[in-house]
Design a protein around this motif. Structure first.
Motif, PDB file in Angstrom:
ATOM      1  N   GLU A  80     -31.895 -78.549 -18.165  1.00 50.14           N
ATOM      2  CA  GLU A  80     -30.651 -77.762 -18.084  1.00 50.14           C
ATOM      3  C   GLU A  80     -30.015 -77.884 -16.702  1.00 50.14           C
ATOM      4  O   GLU A  80     -28.803 -77.812 -16.566  1.00 50.14           O
ATOM      5  N   ALA A  81     -30.811 -78.091 -15.675  1.00 47.07           N
ATOM      6  CA  ALA A  81     -30.298 -78.193 -14.308  1.00 47.07           C
ATOM      7  C   ALA A  81     -30.122 -79.642 -13.853  1.00 47.07           C
ATOM      8  O   ALA A  81     -29.534 -79.888 -12.802  1.00 47.07           O
ATOM      9  N   ALA A  82     -30.634 -80.592 -14.627  1.00 46.16           N
ATOM     10  CA  ALA A  82     -30.641 -82.000 -14.219  1.00 46.16           C
ATOM     11  C   ALA A  82     -29.297 -82.675 -14.455  1.00 46.16           C
ATOM     12  O   ALA A  82     -28.621 -82.408 -15.447  1.00 46.16           O
ATOM     13  N   ALA A  83     -28.942 -83.576 -13.560  1.00 43.61           N
ATOM     14  CA  ALA A  83     -27.735 -84.393 -13.732  1.00 43.61           C
ATOM     15  C   ALA A  83     -28.038 -85.643 -14.544  1.00 43.61           C
ATOM     16  O   ALA A  83     -27.165 -86.192 -15.211  1.00 43.61           O
ATOM     17  N   VAL A  84     -29.300 -86.110 -14.482  1.00 47.51           N
ATOM     18  CA  VAL A  84     -29.721 -87.345 -15.147  1.00 47.51           C
ATOM     19  C   VAL A  84     -31.037 -87.097 -15.869  1.00 47.51           C
ATOM     20  O   VAL A  84     -31.922 -86.412 -15.335  1.00 47.51           O
ATOM     21  N   LEU A  85     -31.163 -87.646 -17.071  1.00 47.38           N
ATOM     22  CA  LEU A  85     -32.431 -87.647 -17.800  1.00 47.38           C
ATOM     23  C   LEU A  85     -32.850 -89.096 -18.011  1.00 47.38           C
ATOM     24  O   LEU A  85     -32.002 -89.983 -18.083  1.00 47.38           O
TER      25      LEU A  85
END
Length: 150
Positions: A47-52
């Protein structure tokens, strides 16, 4: 089967989990959707990540071991990344060294899909060979999930 990894840029927290719900959603522009259970710690990190990063697992024993680590263990209890080899990718997302194929994608949208959240990804890095047969649900060893579904 896929292993999705995420890193929270604010806390530096990393997590990852085994997922079965994922699909390409567009050809031009190329888009990929991966779905994470709301009960999973990885979902909270994502939810807080810019990239997965989405890792495609193969049939080899080392790939099955990754499936077991990321499918049967929870980051609530164990540091999965201390138990496998990885390197930081774009925006610090963990890239699993033993996974021969991965897609790292910028999160464009987060979509409520009931007990899962869909993360629509814009690929920024795609790597790996296409030679090995992918690990499928039917070829997975019996695993007790780290968190129950739903």
């Amino acid at each position: 089967m896929f292993v999705v990894t995420a890193a929270d840029p604010g806390t530096g927290e990393r997590d990852g989990c085994l997922v079965g719900f994922a699909t390409q959603t567009s050809i031009d522009p190329f888009r990929f959707l991966v779905c994470l259970s709301r009960r999973n710690r990885t979902c909270r990190t994502a939810e807080a990540a810019a990239v997965l990063a989405v890792h495609v697992l193969g049939q080899d024993e080392d790939q099955r071991e990754l499936a077991a680590l990321f499918g049967a263990r929870t980051g609530d209890d164990v540091d999965k990344f201390a138990r496998c080899s990885w390197r930081p990718g774009p925006e610090g997302v963990p890239l699993l060294s033993a996974a021969r194929r991965h897609l790292a994608g910028r999160v464009l949208e987060r979509v409520d899909l009931g007990d899962h959240v869909g993360f629509l990804l814009d690929p920024i890095e795609v790597a790996g060979d296409g030679g090995a047969a992918p690990l499928t649900f039917r070829s997975l060893p019996d695993l007790e999930p780290g968190h129950q579904a739903g």
